[in-house]
Scaffold this motif. Structure first.
Motif, PDB file in Angstrom:
ATOM      1  N   ASP A   1      96.803  64.147  56.253  1.00  0.00           N
ATOM      2  CA  ASP A   1      96.412  65.561  55.568  1.00  0.00           C
ATOM      3  C   ASP A   1      95.167  66.068  55.947  1.00  0.00           C
ATOM      4  O   ASP A   1      94.859  67.370  56.138  1.00  0.00           O
ATOM      5  N   LEU A   2      94.240  65.292  56.091  1.00  0.00           N
ATOM      6  CA  LEU A   2      92.643  65.706  56.358  1.00  0.00           C
ATOM      7  C   LEU A   2      92.512  65.584  57.951  1.00  0.00           C
ATOM      8  O   LEU A   2      91.407  65.647  58.430  1.00  0.00           O
ATOM      9  N   ASN A   3      93.347  65.157  58.893  1.00  0.00           N
ATOM     10  CA  ASN A   3      93.332  64.925  60.177  1.00  0.00           C
ATOM     11  C   ASN A   3      92.105  63.880  60.621  1.00  0.00           C
ATOM     12  O   ASN A   3      91.420  64.157  61.451  1.00  0.00           O
ATOM     13  N   VAL A   4      92.145  62.804  59.958  1.00  0.00           N
ATOM     14  CA  VAL A   4      91.375  61.818  60.445  1.00  0.00           C
ATOM     15  C   VAL A   4      92.047  60.466  60.594  1.00  0.00           C
ATOM     16  O   VAL A   4      93.220  60.333  60.229  1.00  0.00           O
ATOM     17  N   SER A   5      91.418  59.492  61.332  1.00  0.00           N
ATOM     18  CA  SER A   5      91.723  58.396  61.690  1.00  0.00           C
ATOM     19  C   SER A   5      92.308  57.340  60.349  1.00  0.00           C
ATOM     20  O   SER A   5      91.542  57.638  59.445  1.00  0.00           O
ATOM     21  N   ILE A   6      92.871  56.298  60.071  1.00  0.00           N
ATOM     22  CA  ILE A   6      93.003  55.508  59.133  1.00  0.00           C
ATOM     23  C   ILE A   6      91.873  54.819  58.779  1.00  0.00           C
ATOM     24  O   ILE A   6      91.338  54.600  57.860  1.00  0.00           O
ATOM     25  N   PRO A   7      91.043  54.333  59.762  1.00  0.00           N
ATOM     26  CA  PRO A   7      90.012  53.642  59.689  1.00  0.00           C
ATOM     27  C   PRO A   7      88.916  54.569  59.037  1.00  0.00           C
ATOM     28  O   PRO A   7      88.007  54.112  58.087  1.00  0.00           O
ATOM     29  N   ALA A   8      88.875  55.963  59.441  1.00  0.00           N
ATOM     30  CA  ALA A   8      87.921  56.784  58.714  1.00  0.00           C
ATOM     31  C   ALA A   8      88.412  56.827  57.474  1.00  0.00           C
ATOM     32  O   ALA A   8      87.543  57.331  56.386  1.00  0.00           O
ATOM     33  N   ALA A   9      89.810  57.239  57.102  1.00  0.00           N
ATOM     34  CA  ALA A   9      90.060  57.398  55.602  1.00  0.00           C
ATOM     35  C   ALA A   9      89.694  56.100  54.946  1.00  0.00           C
ATOM     36  O   ALA A   9      89.466  56.209  53.653  1.00  0.00           O
ATOM     37  N   GLY A  10      89.889  54.768  55.466  1.00  0.00           N
ATOM     38  CA  GLY A  10      89.476  53.577  54.917  1.00  0.00           C
ATOM     39  C   GLY A  10      87.866  53.650  54.492  1.00  0.00           C
ATOM     40  O   GLY A  10      87.398  53.079  53.433  1.00  0.00           O
ATOM     41  N   LEU A  11      87.106  54.552  55.077  1.00  0.00           N
ATOM     42  CA  LEU A  11      85.502  54.704  54.696  1.00  0.00           C
ATOM     43  C   LEU A  11      85.552  55.325  53.312  1.00  0.00           C
ATOM     44  O   LEU A  11      84.710  55.233  52.784  1.00  0.00           O
ATOM     45  N   LEU A  12      86.561  55.971  52.863  1.00  0.00           N
ATOM     46  CA  LEU A  12      86.414  56.528  51.517  1.00  0.00           C
ATOM     47  C   LEU A  12      86.336  55.226  50.573  1.00  0.00           C
ATOM     48  O   LEU A  12      85.769  55.462  49.327  1.00  0.00           O
TER      49      LEU A  12
END
Length: 390
Positions: free
Chosen positions: A32-43
């Motif tokens: 949805d936010l057009n980021v990688s899974i590792p980047a989403a994992g930074l949340l």
């Protein structure tokens, strides 16, 4: 055990659902936010950073507040950050709301921990903390899979709205069950800082941070591991996360009954079990009939560590528990930050999802080392005597 302790566990459930649910929502947020899974994992790591900073700051800032007032203030801000997060389409703003929400969640943990310990009495510290942390465990059984299912069917924002609503309900419970006056003994900041000089306390923090990193290195990437390596359909992910939570509940409940009497034995058994389970997952992640039971064991042994290490921190803090509790929350979140971060580095380097098991095992071995050192440094008294004086 006073009913208010269970109520505090329910409030932790409401907030803990937010802490945990992102593990099941990474694919949806990533797309949805057009980021990688590792980047989403930074949340997940951002949430941990907020807790890391928030616990000691808010513990000091609200030291002379009524505990009910402090917890209500934290819950209000926590709910508002989730409303804001649900409304945003910006990854950066969502990251900021995660930090802000975690900041006050850490304050709630610190104040609620001291309140639960005070209500339970000195002989039931670990059990009271197992009930408090049990709210987080139930969040992994109910909140995590429910949040994942909501995210898959109604969008990840719906899970944020659900957390905001549960936090509002928790406020009502705090109003009606937690006394409104200040503590009978007014905390003194100088005394709190003096208690922090105990080297055994910092060893306990090391155990907390390293064991938490061991759990989160696996937990943060369970959803993609299950779909991409184990080969399970996406629809099965909430069910596996739920049985992981069942294992966690069994572990924390069992350890809560032994940790007051045998803290070091409980820690040693739990850590060895976690190390073995992590290695088994690294070797068998591609085999569903092996991977799923091992994931349950990771939850069971990982959460069994919690009441023992919490009880130990309060035993070493003595008459100055507020800051000690806050730094223990920070130690948990050092682990929550480092575990997913190091696992994400391995994934970005192309190591594959089974690598998170090896990273978890490494953290587990280091945590076991802190327990061994603590056993050698403690006073030569039988373990039950040590626990009863804590």
């Amino acid at each position: 055990m006073p009913f208010a302790v269970y109520l505090l566990g329910a409030a932790i459930f409401a907030q803990g659902t937010s802490e945990l649910m992102l593990a099941g929502l990474l694919p949806e947020i990533s797309g949805d936010l057009n980021v990688s899974i590792p980047a989403a994992g930074l949340l997940i790591s951002a949430f941990a950073i907020g807790m890391l900073v928030g616990a000691p700051i808010l513990a000091v800032a609200t030291l002379r507040w009524s505990r009910r007032t402090a917890m209500l203030a934290f819950l209000v801000v926590f709910a508002l950050t989730h409303v804001a997060g649900a409304l945003t389409t910006s990854y950066g703003f969502l990251l900021a709301t995660r930090v802000a929400g975690a900041f006050v969640y850490a304050g709630f943990w610190a104040v609620a921990s001291v309140t639960a310990i005070e209500l339970a009495g000195p002989q039931s510290r670990a059990r009271a903390m197992s009930i408090l942390a049990g709210g987080l465990t139930i969040a992994s059984i109910v909140g995590l899979p429910a949040g994942t299912a909501l995210g898959q069917h109604l969008g990840w924002q719906s899970a944020f709205w659900a957390v905001a609503a549960m936090s509002a309900i928790a406020m009502i419970g705090v109003v009606f069950t937690i006394p409104g006056g200040r503590s009978a003994t007014t905390p003194e900041l100088r005394q709190e800082f003096r208690a922090m000089r105990n080297p055994g306390l910092w060893l306990a923090y090391g155990t907390t941070a390293l064991s938490t990193a061991a759990i989160l290195a696996i937990f943060s990437y369970l959803a993609p591991l299950l779909t991409e390596t184990t080969g399970l359909p996406e629809a099965w992910v909430p069910a596996v996360l739920a049985v992981y939570g069942v294992g966690a509940l069994i572990g924390i409940t069992s350890a809560g009954r032994t940790a007051d009497r045998r803290p070091f034995t409980t820690l040693t058994v739990a850590l060895i079990g976690l190390i073995v389970a992590a290695i088994a997952l690294a070797l068998g992640a591609g085999t569903p009939w092996l991977a799923v039971p091992v994931i349950v064991l990771v939850g069971a042994f990982g959460f069994a560590i919690n009441p023992a290490v919490n009880g130990r921190v309060f035993s070493l803090a003595g008459s100055a528990p507020t800051l000690a509790a806050a730094f223990n929350v920070s130690a948990f979140n050092v682990g929550i930050t480092v575990g997913p971060w190091l696992a994400g580095l391995a994934l970005d380097a192309g190591a594959g999802y089974p690598s998170v098991g090896w990273i978890s095992a490494l953290f587990g071995v280091l945590a076991l080392g802190t327990v061994i050192v603590a056993v050698r440094l403690r006073a030569p008294a039988p373990e039950p005597t040590y626990a009863s004086t804590t």
